[in-house]
Design an enzyme around this catalytic site. Structure first.
Site, short mmCIF file in Angstrom:
data_model
loop_
_atom_site.label_atom_id
_atom_site.label_comp_id
_atom_site.label_asym_id
_atom_site.label_seq_id
_atom_site.Cartn_x
_atom_site.Cartn_y
_atom_site.Cartn_z
N LYS A 186 -14.51 7.94 -3.97
CA LYS A 186 -15.67 8.47 -3.28
C LYS A 186 -16.45 9.94 -3.65
O LYS A 186 -17.36 10.05 -3.75
CB LYS A 186 -15.56 8.52 -1.70
CG LYS A 186 -15.09 7.33 -1.11
CD LYS A 186 -14.42 7.38 0.19
CE LYS A 186 -13.82 5.78 0.46
NZ LYS A 186 -13.02 5.82 1.58
N HIS A 234 0.85 -1.12 -0.01
CA HIS A 234 -0.23 -0.06 0.02
C HIS A 234 0.74 1.29 -0.02
O HIS A 234 0.38 2.22 -0.12
CB HIS A 234 -0.99 0.15 1.08
CG HIS A 234 -2.00 -0.81 1.36
ND1 HIS A 234 -3.37 -0.72 0.62
CD2 HIS A 234 -1.96 -2.14 1.65
CE1 HIS A 234 -3.98 -1.56 0.86
NE2 HIS A 234 -3.24 -2.73 1.63
N LYS A 277 -8.20 14.03 4.03
CA LYS A 277 -7.11 12.92 4.07
C LYS A 277 -6.29 13.20 5.07
O LYS A 277 -6.21 14.33 5.82
CB LYS A 277 -6.51 12.49 2.79
CG LYS A 277 -6.06 14.06 2.26
CD LYS A 277 -5.26 13.77 0.87
CE LYS A 277 -6.35 14.00 -0.33
NZ LYS A 277 -6.39 12.58 -0.97
N ARG A 278 -5.39 12.08 5.39
CA ARG A 278 -4.41 12.24 6.61
C ARG A 278 -3.56 13.29 6.00
O ARG A 278 -3.35 13.75 4.80
CB ARG A 278 -3.62 10.95 6.69
CG ARG A 278 -4.26 9.81 7.27
CD ARG A 278 -4.40 10.17 8.84
NE ARG A 278 -3.20 10.25 9.54
CZ ARG A 278 -2.95 9.53 10.77
NH1 ARG A 278 -3.65 8.42 11.08
NH2 ARG A 278 -1.83 9.83 11.09
N LYS A 329 0.81 14.39 0.46
CA LYS A 329 -0.33 14.70 -0.02
C LYS A 329 -0.42 16.29 -0.22
O LYS A 329 -1.47 16.56 -1.01
CB LYS A 329 -1.34 14.29 1.07
CG LYS A 329 -1.24 12.60 1.28
CD LYS A 329 -2.26 12.42 2.45
CE LYS A 329 -2.34 10.89 2.60
NZ LYS A 329 -2.95 9.94 1.85
C1 26V Z 1 2.51 4.96 6.67
C2 26V Z 1 3.50 5.69 7.46
C3 26V Z 1 3.82 5.07 8.73
C4 26V Z 1 4.72 6.05 9.42
C5 26V Z 1 5.37 6.96 8.62
C6 26V Z 1 4.58 7.67 7.61
C7 26V Z 1 3.81 6.73 6.91
C8 26V Z 1 3.20 7.29 5.68
C9 26V Z 1 2.44 6.59 5.02
C10 26V Z 1 1.87 5.38 5.62
C11 26V Z 1 0.87 4.45 4.61
C12 26V Z 1 0.61 3.40 5.14
C13 26V Z 1 -0.37 2.50 4.46
C14 26V Z 1 -1.49 3.28 3.81
O1 26V Z 1 -2.27 3.52 4.46
N1 26V Z 1 -1.42 3.33 2.38
C15 26V Z 1 -2.69 3.74 1.80
O2 26V Z 1 -3.33 2.75 1.20
C16 26V Z 1 -4.65 2.99 0.73
C17 26V Z 1 -5.36 1.71 0.28
O3 26V Z 1 -4.74 1.04 -0.65
C18 26V Z 1 -4.16 3.99 -0.67
O4 26V Z 1 -5.29 4.16 -0.96
C19 26V Z 1 -3.50 5.05 -0.19
O5 26V Z 1 -2.93 5.58 -1.36
C20 26V Z 1 -2.23 4.72 0.64
O6 26V Z 1 -1.58 5.69 1.07
#
Ligand code: 26V
Length: 841
Positions: free
Chosen positions: A688, A385, A576-577, A582
């Protein structure tokens, strides 16, 4: 809703609808379930389960009674689904995820079961308003963002398509933190979704597995050429199951979400307690039960890091024991596991499951290595992801050795055999071997969980076409060469039940009128809506529906922020986050530029806009929290400046969650999807918003690319550097002096931020932020600024042409069928899991 398509008020389509596959008529509700039946059921629950009488019942009591009455109807279907799956001996899918971002369930359950109107009527007869009850329910926020929400959408679609599936995760006592904004800064508070109990779940105290940590491994010589390993854990914790039924559309099938809660095997140390050490007697218990306390413990400390690894192993070990117990009970032999079980790893978080499966097969079931490995790789598959390096999991070898000593041995063996295979194919280059190794030796020794997930899976998928391509070209480039055909694409999807039918009943009704009732069952039937793109009557209805949703959102904004916004202005949303990639910052820079431009030319033909932000920053992510503060500082100045009154408002809605998303999305006119190209794996908010008729302004990133392919260039606003151009620019250098020198507008905006125009009390507050944009612009904010500003002016022009705007809006909704999670799940079922889908999407 009508059964037969367009009512007289709506003109006929301009051309014949495309051929759409006929579906069987929806199953009717059992005849006896009407308002009277539900009224009696709710009253019985209020009396006998809640223990209240109607005269004194609070809203929460009514919510509980209603939920329990609805749950009964679901349980009946749940049991019949379970029985059918058992009898048919079908292959089952297990979706392992540390996150399930579910939101509220009452309205969802009512809609899935077709009970909304009977229950509304029953409650009205009792003097209770269903909409009031809806608000009582806390959001189940057991996820951070996109990944967790995707798991929730997928659970719903698996039930809808009648895939026999179980979700496995952790029942966190506290979900994602509650965000408050104090003086413009984010503050985090614990979230307490379980305070008043959770009426949807069933505790299963008898489903209790023991999970070990630490200890030693004994090696036993069984014969001359055979050794066995016995892991003797130092401590154990019990995993207790809590089950929530997951209802599919029209409740034709109900699956199970099984979440584990940690419980210490011994409630307290009685000896210590009796000696007066009351706190010490409980200490061990508290430490063990911390495992299911909070979602995503901070990994800023070694203790936090260890807790996260404990969470991962805890839920994986319990889930695999459950899966294997069920398989043995139904099918006996574990050799048939690949025929009957598919396990999907939602990101690398559950990757230790691959090693745990090997440990069970080798040490407990006494399989040979090759058989065990063949079974394991046939069972598992893994979804990636994100490509962000800081989010790619790796665990320090010493921590793994201490917490999971036997697993570490098995990882070494997997790695040795994997590297042997690589060498046997003629690869001896040291650099290549270390890039392919499961152990990263570059900064301390760490286990690369992505590599492990890749090697132990038969399929690896990215979540959009672009992302899957990048997965192949970047993180798994070398592995892809040795294991070609493993990486596939599965573009994300969203469940239309929640994000269209529930969030936007008005638009749903219009779609049924235009496309026929079939649109409720077949997302492809949405395509018929396009025939009304120039139909004044339909446009008028769509506009009225949107306006009503904007009025509702304006009310929320007024209540929560004491800011008044006009529902006639364009609602321009970025929800969004908060993360640098982003690029909420790019949006804020554009606001400042626009603010200046309006002040310089107050008589200009400006489009009145409300800029709406919502999203949480990770508690330890300083830069993201500063961006929230900046948004709020800009909002404060802009919102009280009479020079832009009626033309520009900025709002940051606190505590973004699934429920707030449901309120914002149907009210949005413009969807901001402006990540640095190559960095957003897919995005699902983009889908969405487009489904609800927002136009997108976005980069060629993630699923935006496919949204553009579907809606067409004329109905989306694409700008900015492409992935390759971002790469090229980064190679050239990320000092943006050249870009800034060429853009007087950008220079002015940066000067304003840097000199404290928006932070007069602390002029240096945003100095570092500005310096980053000038000299170290990794996320290409400065580089994309001019293109973004110019494209926003194209958006303005489209808005001025009302017919053209609504034409694009209708086309967006009409062409979103592809982005249904039913389509995504059907693809997983066929290409990855090899399971039949009983109901076709
Ligand atoms: C995790 C972390 C953890 C620590 C530091 C910064 C950071 C930044 C991003 C993430 C992403 C974790 C995985 C995630 O949520 N990915 C999202 O997954 C969605 C479903 O597939 C996708 O639509 C999003 O684009 C993607 O960011």
């Amino acid at each position: 809703m009508t059964e037969t398509g367009a009512p007289p008020a709506i003109s006929e389509p301009s051309r014949e609808p495309d051929a759409i596959r006929p579906l069987p008529p929806p199953p009717a509700l059992p005849e006896e379930v009407d308002g009277d039946v539900m009224r009696a059921a709710i009253l019985a629950k209020l009396t006998y389960a809640v223990g209240k009488n109607p005269e004194v019942a609070s809203k929460r009591d009514w919510f509980l009674a209603t939920t329990l009455a609805v749950r009964d109807r679901i349980v009946e279907r749940w049991m019949s689904s379970t029985r059918k799956t058992y009898e048919s001996k079908r292959k089952r899918v297990y979706y392992l995820s540390l996150e399930f971002l579910i939101g509220r369930l009452l309205i969802d359950a009512l809609m899935e079961t077709g009970l909304t109107e009977p229950v509304r009527e029953a409650l009205a007869g009792l003097g209770v308003d269903l909409d009031e009850l809806r608000k009582i329910e806390p959001d189940a926020a057991l996820g951070n963002g996109g990944l967790g929400r995707l798991a929730a959408c997928f659970m719903e679609s698996m039930a809808t398509l009648q895939v026999a599936a179980h979700g496995y995760g952790i029942r966190y006592d506290h979900g994602l933190f509650r965000q408050a904004i104090k003086d413009g800064w984010q503050r985090e508070y614990p979230e307490n979704w379980l305070t008043f109990g959770n009426p949807w779940e069933f505790e299963r105290p008898e489903v209790d597995y023991s999970v070990g940590f630490g200890g030693t491994v004994d090696t036993i010589e069984v014969s001359e050429d055979e050794t066995r390993h016995v892991w003797k854990p130092e401590e154990t914790v019990d995993a207790i199951a809590f089950d929530t039924p997951v209802t599919g559309w029209r409740a034709a099938h109900v699956n199970t979400l099984r979440l584990w809660s940690a419980r210490a095997p011994d409630a307290l140390r009685l000896d210590a307690f009796n000696q007066g050490d009351h706190v010490g007697a409980l200490a061990a218990r508290v430490r063990l039960e911390a495992i299911s306390k909070v979602l995503y413990p901070s990994d800023a400390t070694p203790a936090g890091l260890e807790l996260r690894l404990r969470q991962e192993y805890f839920f994986v070990a319990a889930s695999l024991q459950d899966i294997i117990r069920r398989h043995k009970q139904h099918h006996g032999d574990l050799r048939t596991l690949p025929d009957k079980v598919a396990v999907q790893l939602n990101d690398t978080h559950p990757t230790i499951a691959i090693v745990e499966m090997m440990r069970i097969l080798l040490d407990q079931e006494e399989f040979g290595w090759d058989d065990a490995w063949d079974i394991t790789t046939a069972v598992f598959s893994y979804t990636n992801h994100t490509l962000l390096p800081e989010a790619l999991e790796s665990w320090p070898v010493p921590l793994m050795e201490r917490l999971l000593p036997r697993h570490m041995q098995i990882i070494y063996l997997i790695n040795a055999l994997h590297l042997e295979l690589v060498r046997s194919r003629g690869e001896h280059d040291g650099g290549m071997l270390s890039a392919l190794s499961l152990i990263d030796e570059s900064h301390g020794r760490r286990v690369r969980m992505g590599h492990l997930a890749f090697i132990g899976s038969h399929k690896i998928n990215g979540v959009s076409a672009l992302h899957s391509d990048l997965v192949k070209r970047t993180v798994f480039n070398h592995l892809d060469r040795f294991y070609p055909d493993r990486i596939v694409n599965k573009t994300n999807g969203i469940t239309f039940r929640r994000w269209l039918f529930e969030a936007n009943p008005g638009l749903t009704k219009l779609l049924v009128d235009c496309c026929g009732a079939q649109v409720m069952d077949d997302p492809n039937a949405l395509a018929r809506f396009e025939h009304y793109a120039d139909d004044a009557g339909v446009v008028d209805r769509f506009q009225t529906i949107r306006r009503a949703k904007k009025v509702e959102l304006a009310k929320i904004i007024r209540q929560r922020l004491e800011v008044t916004v006009s529902p006639d202005a364009m609602f321009d949303v970025q929800i969004k986050r908060i993360h640098e990639y982003k690029r909420q910052l790019l949006n804020i820079l554009e606001i400042v530029a626009l603010y200046d431009a309006i002040r310089a030319n107050p008589g200009g033909n400006w489009v009145p806009r409300v800029k709406i932000f919502a999203g949480k920053a990770a508690a330890s992510y300083h830069q993201a929290k500063l961006i929230i503060k900046l948004a709020n500082d800009v909002a404060r100045l802009v919102n009280r400046d009479p020079a832009v009154r009626g033309l520009l408002k900025v709002v940051f809605l606190p505590n973004y969650n699934v429920s707030l998303a449901e309120a914002i999305i149907p009210a949005a006119d413009l969807s901001e999807q402006i990540s640095t190209a190559g960095m957003e794996a897919s995005g699902t908010g983009n889908m969405k918003l487009a489904l609800n008729g927002s136009l997108t302004i976005g980069t060629l990133d993630g699923a935006n690319v496919e949204i553009r392919d579907h809606v067409g260039d004329d109905n989306i606003f694409i700008f900015g550097l492409t992935t390759d151009e971002v790469d090229a620019r980064r190679r050239k250098g990320i000092d943006m002096a050249d870009v800034i020198a060429a853009s007087p507008m950008l220079e002015e905006v940066l000067d304003a931020l840097g000199s404290g125009v928006f932070s007069p009390g602390e002029p240096g507050r945003f100095g570092d932020l500005v310096n980053t944009l000038k000299y170290h612009d990794y996320f290409m904010v400065a580089a994309d600024f001019d293109a973004y500003y110019a494209t926003q002016r194209l958006v303005d022009a489209r808005w001025h042409d009302r017919a053209a705007w609504w034409r694009s809006a209708i086309i967006n909704t009409a062409r979103m069928g592809f982005f249904s999670s039913d389509r995504a799940i059907a693809e997983y079922a066929t290409d990855i899991w090899n399971v039949p889908i009983v109901a076709k999407p």
